[in-house]
Design a protein around this motif. Structure first.
Motif, mmCIF file in Angstrom:
data_model
loop_
_atom_site.group_PDB
_atom_site.id
_atom_site.type_symbol
_atom_site.label_atom_id
_atom_site.label_comp_id
_atom_site.label_asym_id
_atom_site.label_seq_id
_atom_site.Cartn_x
_atom_site.Cartn_y
_atom_site.Cartn_z
ATOM 1 N N SER A 18 0.833 -1.207 0.000
ATOM 2 C CA SER A 18 0.000 0.000 0.000
ATOM 3 C C SER A 18 0.869 1.258 0.000
ATOM 4 O O SER A 18 0.565 2.230 -0.693
ATOM 5 N N LEU A 19 1.940 1.227 0.768
ATOM 6 C CA LEU A 19 2.861 2.367 0.794
ATOM 7 C C LEU A 19 3.496 2.570 -0.576
ATOM 8 O O LEU A 19 3.565 3.698 -1.068
ATOM 9 N N LEU A 20 3.933 1.512 -1.212
ATOM 10 C CA LEU A 20 4.526 1.621 -2.545
ATOM 11 C C LEU A 20 3.516 2.192 -3.540
ATOM 12 O O LEU A 20 3.844 3.067 -4.346
ATOM 13 N N HIS A 21 2.284 1.718 -3.478
ATOM 14 C CA HIS A 21 1.243 2.222 -4.385
ATOM 15 C C HIS A 21 1.047 3.719 -4.193
ATOM 16 O O HIS A 21 0.952 4.473 -5.167
ATOM 17 N N SER A 22 0.981 4.172 -2.949
ATOM 18 C CA SER A 22 0.759 5.598 -2.697
ATOM 19 C C SER A 22 1.962 6.434 -3.136
ATOM 20 O O SER A 22 1.802 7.544 -3.640
ATOM 21 N N LEU A 23 3.169 5.890 -2.962
ATOM 22 C CA LEU A 23 4.367 6.625 -3.389
ATOM 23 C C LEU A 23 4.426 6.767 -4.905
ATOM 24 O O LEU A 23 5.015 7.715 -5.424
ATOM 25 N N ILE A 24 3.826 5.845 -5.612
ATOM 26 C CA ILE A 24 3.782 5.925 -7.077
ATOM 27 C C ILE A 24 2.615 6.798 -7.528
ATOM 28 O O ILE A 24 2.747 7.644 -8.413
ATOM 29 N N ASP A 25 1.443 6.610 -6.902
ATOM 30 C CA ASP A 25 0.234 7.301 -7.341
ATOM 31 C C ASP A 25 0.265 8.812 -7.099
ATOM 32 O O ASP A 25 -0.186 9.584 -7.940
ATOM 33 N N GLU A 26 0.772 9.242 -5.942
ATOM 34 C CA GLU A 26 0.714 10.662 -5.601
ATOM 35 C C GLU A 26 1.411 11.550 -6.629
ATOM 36 O O GLU A 26 0.812 12.513 -7.111
ATOM 37 N N PRO A 27 2.656 11.284 -7.020
ATOM 38 C CA PRO A 27 3.288 12.133 -8.038
ATOM 39 C C PRO A 27 2.583 12.061 -9.391
ATOM 40 O O PRO A 27 2.470 13.061 -10.093
ATOM 41 N N LEU A 28 2.082 10.884 -9.752
ATOM 42 C CA LEU A 28 1.394 10.751 -11.031
ATOM 43 C C LEU A 28 0.081 11.524 -11.022
ATOM 44 O O LEU A 28 -0.288 12.150 -12.020
ATOM 45 N N ASP A 29 -0.639 11.507 -9.901
ATOM 46 C CA ASP A 29 -1.892 12.254 -9.798
ATOM 47 C C ASP A 29 -1.643 13.753 -9.903
ATOM 48 O O ASP A 29 -2.431 14.489 -10.494
ATOM 49 N N GLN A 30 -0.549 14.225 -9.326
ATOM 50 C CA GLN A 30 -0.227 15.651 -9.380
ATOM 51 C C GLN A 30 0.085 16.091 -10.802
ATOM 52 O O GLN A 30 -0.239 17.209 -11.198
ATOM 53 N N GLN A 31 0.695 15.240 -11.603
ATOM 54 C CA GLN A 31 1.027 15.579 -12.979
ATOM 55 C C GLN A 31 -0.223 15.716 -13.833
ATOM 56 O O GLN A 31 -0.250 16.477 -14.787
ATOM 57 N N GLU A 32 -1.273 14.977 -13.513
ATOM 58 C CA GLU A 32 -2.482 14.964 -14.320
ATOM 59 C C GLU A 32 -3.352 16.193 -14.100
ATOM 60 O O GLU A 32 -4.197 16.505 -14.914
ATOM 61 N N GLN A 33 -3.165 16.902 -12.997
ATOM 62 C CA GLN A 33 -3.996 18.060 -12.706
ATOM 63 C C GLN A 33 -3.532 19.240 -13.548
ATOM 64 O O GLN A 33 -2.333 19.476 -13.720
ATOM 65 N N PRO A 34 -4.490 20.021 -14.067
ATOM 66 C CA PRO A 34 -4.093 21.195 -14.841
ATOM 67 C C PRO A 34 -3.398 22.201 -13.927
ATOM 68 O O PRO A 34 -3.701 22.270 -12.732
ATOM 69 N N PRO A 35 -2.478 22.955 -14.470
ATOM 70 C CA PRO A 35 -1.788 23.931 -13.626
ATOM 71 C C PRO A 35 -2.771 24.978 -13.110
ATOM 72 O O PRO A 35 -3.733 25.341 -13.794
ATOM 73 N N ALA A 36 -2.534 25.427 -11.912
ATOM 74 C CA ALA A 36 -3.397 26.444 -11.314
ATOM 75 C C ALA A 36 -3.244 27.753 -12.084
ATOM 76 O O ALA A 36 -2.177 28.059 -12.617
ATOM 77 N N ALA A 37 -4.306 28.505 -12.138
ATOM 78 C CA ALA A 37 -4.263 29.801 -12.813
ATOM 79 C C ALA A 37 -3.306 30.729 -12.064
ATOM 80 O O ALA A 37 -3.242 30.713 -10.834
ATOM 81 N N ASP A 38 -2.564 31.504 -12.794
ATOM 82 C CA ASP A 38 -1.626 32.449 -12.198
ATOM 83 C C ASP A 38 -2.416 33.544 -11.490
ATOM 84 O O ASP A 38 -3.241 34.219 -12.114
ATOM 85 N N PRO A 39 -2.216 33.744 -10.187
ATOM 86 C CA PRO A 39 -2.993 34.760 -9.468
ATOM 87 C C PRO A 39 -2.744 36.173 -10.001
ATOM 88 O O PRO A 39 -3.586 37.051 -9.833
ATOM 89 N N LEU A 40 -1.621 36.387 -10.676
ATOM 90 C CA LEU A 40 -1.353 37.712 -11.232
ATOM 91 C C LEU A 40 -2.258 38.037 -12.416
ATOM 92 O O LEU A 40 -2.421 39.197 -12.778
ATOM 93 N N ASN A 41 -2.881 36.998 -13.004
ATOM 94 C CA ASN A 41 -3.805 37.249 -14.099
ATOM 95 C C ASN A 41 -4.990 38.101 -13.647
ATOM 96 O O ASN A 41 -5.625 38.767 -14.458
ATOM 97 N N ALA A 42 -5.293 38.097 -12.362
ATOM 98 C CA ALA A 42 -6.395 38.906 -11.840
ATOM 99 C C ALA A 42 -6.106 40.398 -11.986
ATOM 100 O O ALA A 42 -7.021 41.215 -11.948
ATOM 101 N N LEU A 43 -4.844 40.766 -12.165
ATOM 102 C CA LEU A 43 -4.488 42.176 -12.308
ATOM 103 C C LEU A 43 -4.777 42.710 -13.709
ATOM 104 O O LEU A 43 -4.910 43.923 -13.895
#
Length: 76
Positions: free
Chosen positions: A29-54
């Motif tokens: 289970s630990l090995l699975h989580s160590l593999i899944d967490e970085p892969l899940d982070q790569q799949e998420q779209p990048p957050a919008a740049d907060p400076l775009n609000a300016l």
């Protein structure tokens, strides 16, 4: 689920075993989580740049003033 074999050094195996025990999870289970967490982070779209609000908050006509910016800033 596919099975995979990969060699670990004695130190890696020991450290993973200790971490799994500390967390109260199985070694696998630990090995699975160590593999899944970085892969899940790569799949998420990048957050919008907060400076775009300016963009667009300034007042004006939209006329380009870059060449004579001092005149527009200090000669009012």
């Amino acid at each position: 689920m596919d099975r995979t074999q990969t060699p670990l050094s004695a130190e890696q195996h020991q450290r993973l075993g200790e971490e799994a025990q500390d967390l109260g999870v199985s070694f696998a289970s630990l090995l699975h989580s160590l593999i899944d967490e970085p892969l899940d982070q790569q799949e998420q779209p990048p957050a919008a740049d907060p400076l775009n609000a300016l963009i667009g908050i300034g007042e004006g006509t939209g006329k380009a003033i870059g060449r004579h910016h001092n005149r527009h800033l200090y000669e009012r």
